[in-house]
Motif scaffolding. Sequence first.
Motif, PDB file in Angstrom:
ATOM      1  N   LEU A   1       4.049   3.109   7.200  1.00 31.25           N
ATOM      2  CA  LEU A   1       3.096   2.056   6.834  1.00 31.25           C
ATOM      3  C   LEU A   1       1.782   2.649   6.336  1.00 31.25           C
ATOM      4  O   LEU A   1       1.198   2.180   5.354  1.00 31.25           O
ATOM      5  CB  LEU A   1       2.839   1.138   8.033  1.00 31.25           C
ATOM      6  CG  LEU A   1       4.024   0.295   8.521  1.00 31.25           C
ATOM      7  CD1 LEU A   1       3.632  -0.468   9.784  1.00 31.25           C
ATOM      8  CD2 LEU A   1       4.482  -0.676   7.440  1.00 31.25           C
ATOM      9  N   ASP A   2       1.339   3.699   7.020  1.00 32.07           N
ATOM     10  CA  ASP A   2       0.101   4.374   6.635  1.00 32.07           C
ATOM     11  C   ASP A   2       0.194   4.931   5.226  1.00 32.07           C
ATOM     12  O   ASP A   2      -0.726   4.768   4.406  1.00 32.07           O
ATOM     13  CB  ASP A   2      -0.192   5.492   7.638  1.00 32.07           C
ATOM     14  CG  ASP A   2      -1.478   6.231   7.324  1.00 32.07           C
ATOM     15  OD1 ASP A   2      -2.453   5.579   6.913  1.00 32.07           O
ATOM     16  OD2 ASP A   2      -1.510   7.461   7.481  1.00 32.07           O
TER      17      ASP A   2
ATOM     18  N   ALA B   1      -2.174  -2.250  -1.708  1.00 35.60           N
ATOM     19  CA  ALA B   1      -1.613  -2.420  -0.362  1.00 35.60           C
ATOM     20  C   ALA B   1      -2.730  -2.836   0.591  1.00 35.60           C
ATOM     21  O   ALA B   1      -3.868  -2.384   0.466  1.00 35.60           O
ATOM     22  CB  ALA B   1      -0.965  -1.124   0.110  1.00 35.60           C
ATOM     23  N   PRO B   2      -2.440  -3.697   1.563  1.00 38.27           N
ATOM     24  CA  PRO B   2      -3.491  -4.162   2.482  1.00 38.27           C
ATOM     25  C   PRO B   2      -4.051  -3.022   3.331  1.00 38.27           C
ATOM     26  O   PRO B   2      -3.314  -2.106   3.744  1.00 38.27           O
ATOM     27  CB  PRO B   2      -2.767  -5.194   3.341  1.00 38.27           C
ATOM     28  CG  PRO B   2      -1.312  -4.874   3.216  1.00 38.27           C
ATOM     29  CD  PRO B   2      -1.126  -4.314   1.848  1.00 38.27           C
ATOM     30  N   ALA B   3      -5.328  -3.096   3.616  1.00 39.73           N
ATOM     31  CA  ALA B   3      -6.000  -2.029   4.365  1.00 39.73           C
ATOM     32  C   ALA B   3      -5.465  -1.883   5.779  1.00 39.73           C
ATOM     33  O   ALA B   3      -5.488  -0.778   6.341  1.00 39.73           O
ATOM     34  CB  ALA B   3      -7.502  -2.310   4.405  1.00 39.73           C
ATOM     35  N   TRP B   4      -4.947  -2.964   6.353  1.00 38.56           N
ATOM     36  CA  TRP B   4      -4.509  -2.885   7.744  1.00 38.56           C
ATOM     37  C   TRP B   4      -3.304  -1.964   7.931  1.00 38.56           C
ATOM     38  O   TRP B   4      -3.019  -1.534   9.056  1.00 38.56           O
ATOM     39  CB  TRP B   4      -4.208  -4.269   8.313  1.00 38.56           C
ATOM     40  CG  TRP B   4      -3.208  -5.094   7.554  1.00 38.56           C
ATOM     41  CD1 TRP B   4      -3.476  -6.035   6.612  1.00 38.56           C
ATOM     42  CD2 TRP B   4      -1.777  -5.041   7.689  1.00 38.56           C
ATOM     43  NE1 TRP B   4      -2.309  -6.588   6.139  1.00 38.56           N
ATOM     44  CE2 TRP B   4      -1.250  -5.996   6.786  1.00 38.56           C
ATOM     45  CE3 TRP B   4      -0.903  -4.295   8.473  1.00 38.56           C
ATOM     46  CZ2 TRP B   4       0.122  -6.216   6.651  1.00 38.56           C
ATOM     47  CZ3 TRP B   4       0.467  -4.504   8.342  1.00 38.56           C
ATOM     48  CH2 TRP B   4       0.966  -5.459   7.449  1.00 38.56           C
ATOM     49  N   LEU B   5      -2.596  -1.652   6.844  1.00 38.11           N
ATOM     50  CA  LEU B   5      -1.502  -0.697   6.960  1.00 38.11           C
ATOM     51  C   LEU B   5      -2.020   0.683   7.393  1.00 38.11           C
ATOM     52  O   LEU B   5      -1.420   1.367   8.225  1.00 38.11           O
ATOM     53  CB  LEU B   5      -0.752  -0.567   5.630  1.00 38.11           C
ATOM     54  CG  LEU B   5       0.048  -1.787   5.175  1.00 38.11           C
ATOM     55  CD1 LEU B   5       0.687  -1.519   3.815  1.00 38.11           C
ATOM     56  CD2 LEU B   5       1.116  -2.156   6.200  1.00 38.11           C
ATOM     57  N   ARG B   6      -3.152   1.055   6.834  1.00 39.02           N
ATOM     58  CA  ARG B   6      -3.751   2.341   7.194  1.00 39.02           C
ATOM     59  C   ARG B   6      -4.341   2.299   8.605  1.00 39.02           C
ATOM     60  O   ARG B   6      -4.393   3.309   9.298  1.00 39.02           O
ATOM     61  CB  ARG B   6      -4.818   2.730   6.178  1.00 39.02           C
ATOM     62  CG  ARG B   6      -4.306   2.799   4.738  1.00 39.02           C
ATOM     63  CD  ARG B   6      -4.760   4.054   4.058  1.00 39.02           C
ATOM     64  NE  ARG B   6      -4.196   5.239   4.674  1.00 39.02           N
ATOM     65  CZ  ARG B   6      -4.693   6.466   4.484  1.00 39.02           C
ATOM     66  NH1 ARG B   6      -5.773   6.632   3.731  1.00 39.02           N
ATOM     67  NH2 ARG B   6      -4.150   7.518   5.045  1.00 39.02           N
ATOM     68  N   TRP B   7      -4.794   1.133   9.020  1.00 39.84           N
ATOM     69  CA  TRP B   7      -5.311   1.012  10.375  1.00 39.84           C
ATOM     70  C   TRP B   7      -4.188   1.252  11.393  1.00 39.84           C
ATOM     71  O   TRP B   7      -4.365   1.995  12.367  1.00 39.84           O
ATOM     72  CB  TRP B   7      -5.912  -0.372  10.601  1.00 39.84           C
ATOM     73  CG  TRP B   7      -7.039  -0.709   9.668  1.00 39.84           C
ATOM     74  CD1 TRP B   7      -7.697   0.148   8.825  1.00 39.84           C
ATOM     75  CD2 TRP B   7      -7.642  -1.992   9.487  1.00 39.84           C
ATOM     76  NE1 TRP B   7      -8.667  -0.517   8.120  1.00 39.84           N
ATOM     77  CE2 TRP B   7      -8.665  -1.843   8.500  1.00 39.84           C
ATOM     78  CE3 TRP B   7      -7.421  -3.248  10.034  1.00 39.84           C
ATOM     79  CZ2 TRP B   7      -9.455  -2.902   8.083  1.00 39.84           C
ATOM     80  CZ3 TRP B   7      -8.208  -4.321   9.612  1.00 39.84           C
ATOM     81  CH2 TRP B   7      -9.214  -4.134   8.644  1.00 39.84           C
ATOM     82  N   LEU B   8      -3.042   0.625  11.145  1.00 39.40           N
ATOM     83  CA  LEU B   8      -1.905   0.817  12.039  1.00 39.40           C
ATOM     84  C   LEU B   8      -1.450   2.271  12.038  1.00 39.40           C
ATOM     85  O   LEU B   8      -1.026   2.808  13.065  1.00 39.40           O
ATOM     86  CB  LEU B   8      -0.742  -0.085  11.611  1.00 39.40           C
ATOM     87  CG  LEU B   8      -0.908  -1.581  11.836  1.00 39.40           C
ATOM     88  CD1 LEU B   8       0.284  -2.338  11.246  1.00 39.40           C
ATOM     89  CD2 LEU B   8      -1.054  -1.904  13.312  1.00 39.40           C
ATOM     90  N   GLY B   9      -1.575   2.905  10.880  1.00 42.10           N
ATOM     91  CA  GLY B   9      -1.129   4.281  10.743  1.00 42.10           C
ATOM     92  C   GLY B   9      -1.908   5.277  11.563  1.00 42.10           C
ATOM     93  O   GLY B   9      -1.446   6.418  11.779  1.00 42.10           O
TER      94      GLY B   9
END
Length: 248
Positions: A16-17, A26-34
Amino acid sequence: MTTFSLKLTAVVLMTLDHIGLYIPAAPAWLRWLGRGAYPLFLFCMVQGYAHTRSRKRYLLRLYLLSLFMTALGLFLNTRFLPEGGYGNHNIFLPLFLTGVLISAVELYQRDRKRGGLLLGAAALVQVLYGLLPFLLPFTRNFSGDVLTGVVPNLAVNEFGFEFIALGLAMYFLRDRREALAAVYLVFCIYQFSAEALYGVFPVQWMMVLALPLMLRYNGERGRGWKWFFYVYYPAHTCLLFLLARGLG
């Protein structure tokens, strides 16, 4: 949770990251989860390092994989000049350095002379890294990420020395969950403060979401799939990178 289930969770978060890193819009929250991916991998590494049959083979495997990722990154970043864009992906290097320091500290605890020699050797490697441009002038054409992939540097790696220190804490506190949780929370607060002081939106502290998963670790290995995790890392980064270039 077993180490297998923790690694599988880390793979999902890492993917996801990297989708968030490479795919346009891509939504920023993907990097947050990563942010939780590497701490989970690090946690699993120190657990495995405590029980592996051969630490020498374990470290050799991580170093050889680090060399492979260095060569792969150099090829892709050079191949796609001037745009570049693959970046520095070498999770194996900080894991290797973490293992080396764990062994050095434990050896020093058992035998100060031999342990001191190993710590001294590690220090000399750091000096060699700094001297490379003078000893081998052609290395001035390479980035620090490339040089550290060959001559491992404690500070110059994808996650920096602070995460190597976190790995040491994870190892030596692996049987003291409350102490580990406290150190991990302090580390997350430090990450938040450091990014906020630099005036950037704090993101790395979101690795705190991985802590409940670590605390659920049951001490069991679970399924193997060792080589799957080693192969998946370079494979998915290459695929996403090339896919992103196609979309671009």
